[in-house]
Structure formats: C-alpha cells, structure tokens
Design a protein around this motif. Structure first.
Motif, mmCIF file in Angstrom:
data_model
loop_
_atom_site.group_PDB
_atom_site.id
_atom_site.type_symbol
_atom_site.label_atom_id
_atom_site.label_comp_id
_atom_site.label_asym_id
_atom_site.label_seq_id
_atom_site.Cartn_x
_atom_site.Cartn_y
_atom_site.Cartn_z
ATOM 1 N N SER A 12 4.675 -2.931 9.022
ATOM 2 C CA SER A 12 5.586 -1.837 8.694
ATOM 3 C C SER A 12 4.951 -0.789 7.793
ATOM 4 O O SER A 12 5.368 0.364 7.796
ATOM 5 N N SER A 13 3.957 -1.181 7.016
ATOM 6 C CA SER A 13 3.442 -0.244 6.024
ATOM 7 C C SER A 13 1.983 0.116 6.216
ATOM 8 O O SER A 13 1.522 1.073 5.615
ATOM 9 N N PRO A 32 0.795 -1.228 0.000
ATOM 10 C CA PRO A 32 0.000 0.000 0.000
ATOM 11 C C PRO A 32 0.825 1.276 0.000
ATOM 12 O O PRO A 32 0.372 2.291 -0.513
ATOM 13 N N ASN A 33 2.015 1.250 0.559
ATOM 14 C CA ASN A 33 2.769 2.502 0.633
ATOM 15 C C ASN A 33 3.875 2.573 -0.417
ATOM 16 O O ASN A 33 4.795 3.372 -0.289
ATOM 17 N N GLY A 78 -1.965 2.117 -1.968
ATOM 18 C CA GLY A 78 -2.970 2.062 -0.903
ATOM 19 C C GLY A 78 -4.042 3.120 -1.036
ATOM 20 O O GLY A 78 -5.093 3.019 -0.414
ATOM 21 N N TYR A 131 -15.132 -22.271 15.726
ATOM 22 C CA TYR A 131 -14.880 -22.912 17.012
ATOM 23 C C TYR A 131 -14.258 -21.875 17.950
ATOM 24 O O TYR A 131 -13.153 -21.410 17.677
ATOM 25 N N PRO A 135 -2.619 3.144 5.153
ATOM 26 C CA PRO A 135 -2.871 4.454 4.553
ATOM 27 C C PRO A 135 -4.228 4.543 3.862
ATOM 28 O O PRO A 135 -4.683 5.626 3.568
ATOM 29 N N SER A 136 -4.861 3.397 3.549
ATOM 30 C CA SER A 136 -6.187 3.476 2.953
ATOM 31 C C SER A 136 -7.199 3.211 4.053
ATOM 32 O O SER A 136 -6.926 2.502 5.007
ATOM 33 N N LYS A 184 -23.221 -10.613 6.567
ATOM 34 C CA LYS A 184 -23.915 -10.517 5.277
ATOM 35 C C LYS A 184 -24.301 -11.917 4.793
ATOM 36 O O LYS A 184 -25.452 -12.167 4.410
ATOM 37 N N THR A 185 -23.344 -12.837 4.830
ATOM 38 C CA THR A 185 -23.600 -14.194 4.338
ATOM 39 C C THR A 185 -24.657 -14.886 5.186
ATOM 40 O O THR A 185 -25.550 -15.557 4.659
#
Lengths: 235, 560
Positions: free
Chosen positions: B85-86, A93-94, A134, B69, B136-137, B106-107
């Motif tokens: 890390s990201s 993502p980054n 991302g 379970y 970041p997203s 939902k299912t």
C-alpha cells in the motif's frame, strides 16, 4: 549471583529441513551490552527472531529474568519490555517522522513523551519531523527505528544489524547512542556482522558461526583470538 | 393594497431564500463526490509480488556450497515487482543467478579469499547485471541496454510499478549443430572479456550417437571442425556460453511484470514469451512458449486468470502440437507419457522428462497465488557423471597456489557433481493479498468519572424533582438531560427508574447470577490447582528441565 536477564539454553531451530541453530547457549547479565558477531548466514538473525517470539524453536529453552518462556507472542514480549529493532529498519516510508513516532503511542506511552524521548536521543529527527520517512537517509531511518523502540521503555533491546548499509561515521554516531541507552540500565543484545564498532561499546561479546556460539568473552579477548578467524577483513 | 403588496414582497423573499438554500447544496456536490472517490481509492491495504521468467534453469546439486535450494539457478529475462500500500520495488535482469547469488554476491566474493584489491571493487557494486527502482525511496526509473538486443528497464511510481527484460538473439538456432559444439565462447553479458567455459575434453559415451539417431542428423561436430566451418563465414555474436547452449538455446525472449492500483482495485500482471527453443543439442525443439497470469482484487474477492500457449514441439524429428492437455498429434490429444515407445525410451535414457503444468490459482479468503507455466523440462545428468569424474581436474588444481584453498575446495567438489536440472519455460507468477481498513469508531466512550457524576446527578435530580409529577413538568426537565446523551441513546433506554438511581450504588446482578459467576470462578481456581497437582504428580511440575516456572516476567521490574 544475579539472575541474567536473558539466558538461551541448547537452542535448536530450522527452516524446513535445514537446521540453522544447532545448540546455542548464551547468557546476558542484566544491564550489560552483549555483541553477537559472526559471518553472514551464521544464525544470528534467526536467534533474534526466536528470542522475540517471531519464530518457534525446535528444541531448547529461552529464559527471561529466570522465567521460562513458552509460546510467548511477540506483542506480549514487547509489552513486558523486550523490544526488537529488526534488520532493515522497517519504518513506514510514506508517513512523516512525527507520524511514525506517534504510532508508538498506541503502546500506552503518551505521544508527547514518545516525541520527547526520540528528539532527546536523536536531535536530527527534530529537524526532520515533517519529512517523509522514506525520503530520509539510511542512517536517519535507523535512528527513527531506534527511537520507536526506545519509546516503549524497553528493559532488553535487541538490535539486529544496526550498521547494515550505513556509512562508518553514521554507525559510530548510532553506537554512541547505544552506549547512552546502556548507561540508563537497559540490557542490549547487538547483532552485528561487522565487529569493531560494536565491540567498542560492549561489555561482553560472543561469536556465532554455523548455528553455534563458538566463543564468548570480553571484547578484547574476542578481538585478540577471533578476529583472524571470524571477523576477517571486515572487522 | 395590503394583500397584493404582501404578495409582492413575499414572493421575492421566498425565492431568494430557496436559491440561497440550494446554492450550498449544488456547490458542495462535487466536493462530496471527490471525497467519495478518494475514499474509493483507499478502501483496503494490499501487498503484491509479481514475477516473470521466460527461461528458468534450476540446478539441484547438494555438493555445491551455496546455502540455498536449489543450489544454483539461472533466470534469463528475470523481472520482479514487489508492491504494497505504501511502497513498491521493481527489478529487471537479463541474467539473474537466483537470490542467493544475486543478493549475496558481495559475501560470496569476499569468502573466496582472493586479494582484496581485486575483489573489493567488484564486490562493492554487487551483482552487475540488474536494474532496480523503488518508490517512495530509491530510483524512480532505471534502464540498461549493455549490448544491442538486451533490454532491462524498470520504473516505480505511486500507482504503477513495472519491470521489463528482453533479449533478441543473433545466434543461429535454426537447428544446425555448428556453433554449439564448443569453441571460444564470447564474454558474458555485462562482463566483457570473461573467457568461456572449457569444452569437455572427453565425450560422453554413446551420447553423440544417441543424439544423431534421435535427430536423424550427423553427430555434433568436433571443436576443430566447428572452428573450420565457422571460419568460412563471419562469427555470430552469441551471448550464451557454448556449454549452456548445448543444454538449452532459444531465439529470443521477453518478460514483463507490473502492478497497477486504480480506484478500488489492485492488479498484478506478469507475462513471458520465448521464441525458438532447442534442448539437448537439438533432440527437442519448440517453436515458442507464451504465458500470462493476472491476479486482481477489489479488496473483497480476489480473482486470477492466466493462459499458457505453445507452438509445436519436435522430438527426435517427429512434430507434435502442444496444448494445455499435453501433446496433440494428428488432431487427437495425447498425454506426454503417451509418446511413441522408441523416442520415449530414448529420452528416458538421456534423463529427460517433459511435463505440462496446470495453471495454479490458490485463493485463501483475501489472498490469491497464481502460477502459470508453459513447460517444465527435467534433465537428470546421471548419464554425464561418469565422464565428469574422468576429467584430469586434480592435476589442474595442484597447480593453483595455496592462497586459493577455498576456490580449490569448491572446484574439487565439482568432480562429484551429478546435478538434476529443471528448466521452466515461460514461468509467470502473481501473488496478491488485501487487508481490510482499520475501523475507527466515530464515538469514543468518555470514561472520565467526573462527567459521569454530573450526568448522574442531573438525572437523579430530574427524578427527584419530577418523578411522580404529571407529564408537563417531566417534559420540561428531561429536555436538557437528553441532549448531551444523544450519542449514547441506549443509556437512557436501559436506565433504572429514578427512584433506584437515587441510592448511587452501581448495578448488581441478581443473587442467582452472582452465585453462578462465583461458582465458575471458584471452579477455574480449583481446576488450575488440580492441574498443577496433576503435573507435579506426573513429574512435569517444573515448567522446564531447569526447574524454572513458565510465564512472562515484567522485565522492567526485575532487580539486578
């Protein structure tokens, strides 16, 4: 009769004491697009993991181009042309789009060729080449994941839940690209929970539920016989 | 004139030169420090998973048709942070029904065969009682406080990600049985207006009397008497369904999980706290449980620390203190199994077991898993099974339309329930793993044969020209030859004498060495054939039962 590129024979697998694959038989002819459909929890993704070497089966056989696979590592399978686009995309993502693609040059393909292939199939990635992966939409991230797979020059492509979380228009666009890839001679196994779009580009289809293949045939047959049972309202 | 004049000129020039030399050094010092700090922050990669749950109820019942379970679970004040890390993600939920139901809402709804116009809007938004953040997203921060006292907050950023959940009850949990005996339950949080569960119409044989004996209080009031008592005073707004409150009630709780990356260190911290707790209609009460666990690593040695603290516990009216070693009564530590015989036997009759788990810190090289729990209470509901089987459930189900066949099946399975329920009080976990950075070599060997030829030619030329000449001429020629090979000094040290290089042939091993290598290679080939012959003799010549060879084909070269 030609040798199928992938043949799965009486495959069993389990997570701990829970058996998820209960004797799966599946054959994909070379150059064909096979849609593997079925409800959530049917064992489709587990089958993908076993074929791509990420999980060991408890019994059964996987034959690739007439050769029995035994304890093959995922990286070795990727090296001989079996490539997987996993569920959930898994892009970095980054890193930018270009950096994500350039990473694939470690597989031996020059970085320029990787970028050229990716931008040829997905021109939208060219516009986004400097954008962080991302921050892109789900469909664009899926395009990036497919591009990375295509960069390794695959002969057999496993697409796991390509449409998950994507808008119908984006899914249509992705499957048009799948059809283009198939025309280049690549054999494709599309694992899908939602069937109608996948069936449109498939040569064959199979329905999997409860850890077994319950029906195989041509897409029209499957739609006619199985839609009310397996595909339900999601088809 | 000349000496003084020279000194006047020389001193300023030398001073200026020194200053000029020193300026770049002083100017570049902060830049170097900054670079070092940058490097310090990125010394290793990591992944972390931190969760905190003040009250975690697990229900083990194989007949529940959920492929998980335990088959059902409820987590009050659930917080979770997943970071690497990201990227990072945080989630907080006041009431989390476990990943199987929370993620698969939902299912599950779609498989109930209810009318699509009813299910679709609910299924589309997924499980409603949760907030999520991602970096970041995803959403940077999200908070939801649906009713006063209930808090769900989470936020994700580059270095810090957190999730918090808390609840301050207005229910009366002071020990009286009024209000816990059933009656109308308010709507579930986030789903106002949802009717409560029906009260058990048939009392459990002997349970009321047993509870009364153990707590030295009157048996729980009936539904009608509870309503009468409640009518005299304003009804408290209790968020917990009455039947669940009969099993476990608590005054308030809070949970927080967070990860933080600082220069050269990553830490994951989770913390839970629960207020007054009452189990099995007040047979067991506790004044509070807190747990905190921290895992941290600097990329080389992971560390874990944590602590669970307890208040007092009252079992059947008798008060004990609880410490890490178990129950402490009258200043002396006593293990939980060492309770007085009568209450112990009575608790066993109720199917109740209490354990004080030890903190767990599992370190495996660069990975650490830390789990700290306050108390674990296990309830075996076999006592209640007979009562459940006498419910007139089938008559009720017969009234349902055929379109709800799946729902009917699920409820019918409930007749045979005899679940084992495990309640974890104050559960905090933290898992951390680090990985070394990828080492990229500064020097990449040049395998271009063209360059090698040039160097060889150069060296051979040197050898040819000055091999036997005196030191003066050799020194003059070798200077340019050593300059380009400075990055690989060993080449020149191990190089053969120039007279041998002149032939242009590559290095060869000695004859004995060559014979040894050949013998090893021959033995490998022979061994391979012998093995295959052996397998064939034992019936295992074929790699699989289909007679195919084992191996790894190059799929790109397969002919159709």
């Amino acid at each position: 009769m030609s040798i199928p590129i992938l043949e799965v024979v009486d495959l069993h697998a389990s997570y701990g004491r829970i058996e998820v694959l209960r004797g799966v038989d599946l054959t994909i002819p070379k150059g064909a697009v096979m849609a593997l459909l079925g409800p959530n929890g049917g064992g489709k993704s587990t089958l993908t993991k076993i074929i791509s070497g990420q999980k060991a089966p408890t019994s059964g056989h996987v034959h690739l181009a007439g050769v029995n696979l035994r304890d093959a590592a995922p990286e070795d399978l990727a090296r001989v042309g079996l490539c997987t686009v996993p569920e959930g995309r898994s892009v970095f993502p980054n890193l930018t789009v270009e950096e994500n693609l350039t990473l694939m040059s470690y597989a031996g393909v020059p970085a320029e060729a990787v970028l050229e292939t990716a931008f040829a199939y997905f021109p939208r990635l060219l516009e986004r080449r400097k954008q962080l992966a991302g921050t892109m939409s789900g469909g664009e991230q899926q395009m990036l994941a497919m591009s990375r797979a295509l960069a390794s020059d695959p002969a057999l492509l496993l697409l796991d839940e390509l449409s998950m979380g994507l808008a119908p228009l984006i899914v249509d666009e992705l499957y048009e690209t799948v059809a283009q890839i198939a025309q280049s001679g690549v054999s494709i196994l599309c694992i899908e929970q939602f069937a109608r779009t996948a069936l449109r580009v498939s040569d064959y289809a199979a329905v999997m539920t409860g850890g077994r293949i319950v029906a195989t045939g041509e897409p029209e047959e499957i739609m006619a016989t199985m839609s009310d049972v397996i595909l339900g309202g999601a088809a | 004139m000349s000496a003084r004049h020279h000194r006047r000129l020389t001193l300023p020039v030398v001073a200026t030169g020194l200053v000029a030399l020193a300026l770049p050094l002083t100017g570049s010092a902060p830049a170097v420090a900054a670079a070092a700090a940058e490097d310090g922050e990125k010394k290793f990669g990591y992944s972390a998973l931190v969760t905190a749950t003040p009250v975690y109820v697990e229900i083990y019942e194989p007949t529940i048709p959920i492929p998980a379970y335990p088959q059902a679970e409820l987590q009050f004040g659930y917080t979770k942070v997943v970071a690497d890390s990201s990227s990072s993600r945080g989630r907080a939920s006041f009431l989390w029904p476990g990943d199987a139901v929370g993620e698969g809402m939902k299912t599950i709804l779609e498989n109930l065969n209810l009318p699509p116009e009813v299910v679709a809007p609910i299924a589309e938004q997924g499980y409603p009682v949760q907030v999520n953040s991602g970096y970041p997203s995803g959403t940077a921060a999200e908070a939801n406080e649906p009713i006063p006292g209930v808090v769900m907050r989470t936020g994700a950023a580059e270095k810090t990600t957190y999730a918090q959940s808390g609840y301050s009850s207005t229910c009366d949990t002071s020990g009286t049985d009024e209000g816990e005996g059933g009656g109308e339950a308010p709507g579930l949080p986030g789903i106002p207006g949802l009717p409560g569960l029906p009260e058990l119409p048939i009392p459990v044989p002997g349970l009321d009397a047993l509870v009364s004996t153990l707590t030295e209080r009157p048996a729980p009031t009936t539904r009608s008497s509870a309503r009468t008592a409640a009518a005299d005073e304003p009804a408290a707004e209790c968020q917990i369904p009455a039947q669940l409150a009969q099993l476990v009630t608590f005054g308030g709780f809070e949970a927080s999980s967070h990860t933080e990356r600082s220069a050269g260190e990553i830490a994951g911290v989770s913390r839970t706290a629960v207020g007054e707790i009452s189990l099995i209609g007040g047979v067991v009460t506790m004044s509070g449980v807190k747990a905190k666990v921290t895992s941290s690593s600097d990329g080389t040695a992971p560390k874990g620390k944590g602590k669970a603290t307890y208040g007092t516990i009252t079992i059947a009216g008798q008060e004990f203190a609880i410490g890490p070693e178990g129950v402490e009564g009258g200043g002396q530590g006593t293990a939980i199994p060492g309770l007085p015989d009568e209450p112990k036997a009575a608790l066993a009759q109720l199917g109740l077991t209490i354990t004080v788990p030890q903190p767990v810190y599992e370190v495996d090289e660069k990975e650490i898993k830390s789990v700290v729990e306050g108390l674990v209470v296990e309830i075996d509901t076999a006592t209640l099974t007979d009562a459940l089987r006498t419910l007139p459930l089938q008559d009720i189900l017969d009234q349902l339309p055929e379109e709800l066949a799946e729902l009917k099946k699920a409820i019918q399975a409930g007749i045979n329930l005899s679940p084992r329920i495990v309640v974890h009080l104050g559960r905090a976990t933290s898992k951390l793993e680090t990985a070394d950075p990828i080492t990229i070599p500064d020097y990449v060997p040049d395998n271009d044969p063209g360059t090698g030829d040039e160097e060889t030619t150069d060296e051979s030329g040197t050898g040819g020209g000055g091999g036997t000449t005196g030191g003066g001429t050799t020194g003059g020629v070798t200077t340019p030859a050593t300059t380009p090979t400075a990055s690989a000094p060993t080449t020149s040290e191990t190089a053969l004498p120039p007279s041998e290089l002149a032939s242009g042939l590559p290095d060869l091993f000695s004859i004995p060495g060559l014979l040894l290598m050949g013998a090893i290679a021959g033995a490998c080939v022979a061994g391979s054939y012998v093995r295959r012959l052996g397998l064939a003799a034992l019936g295992g010549g074929g790699a699989c039962s289909h007679g195919l060879d084992s191996g790894l084909p190059d799929l790109r070269k397969v002919n159709s």
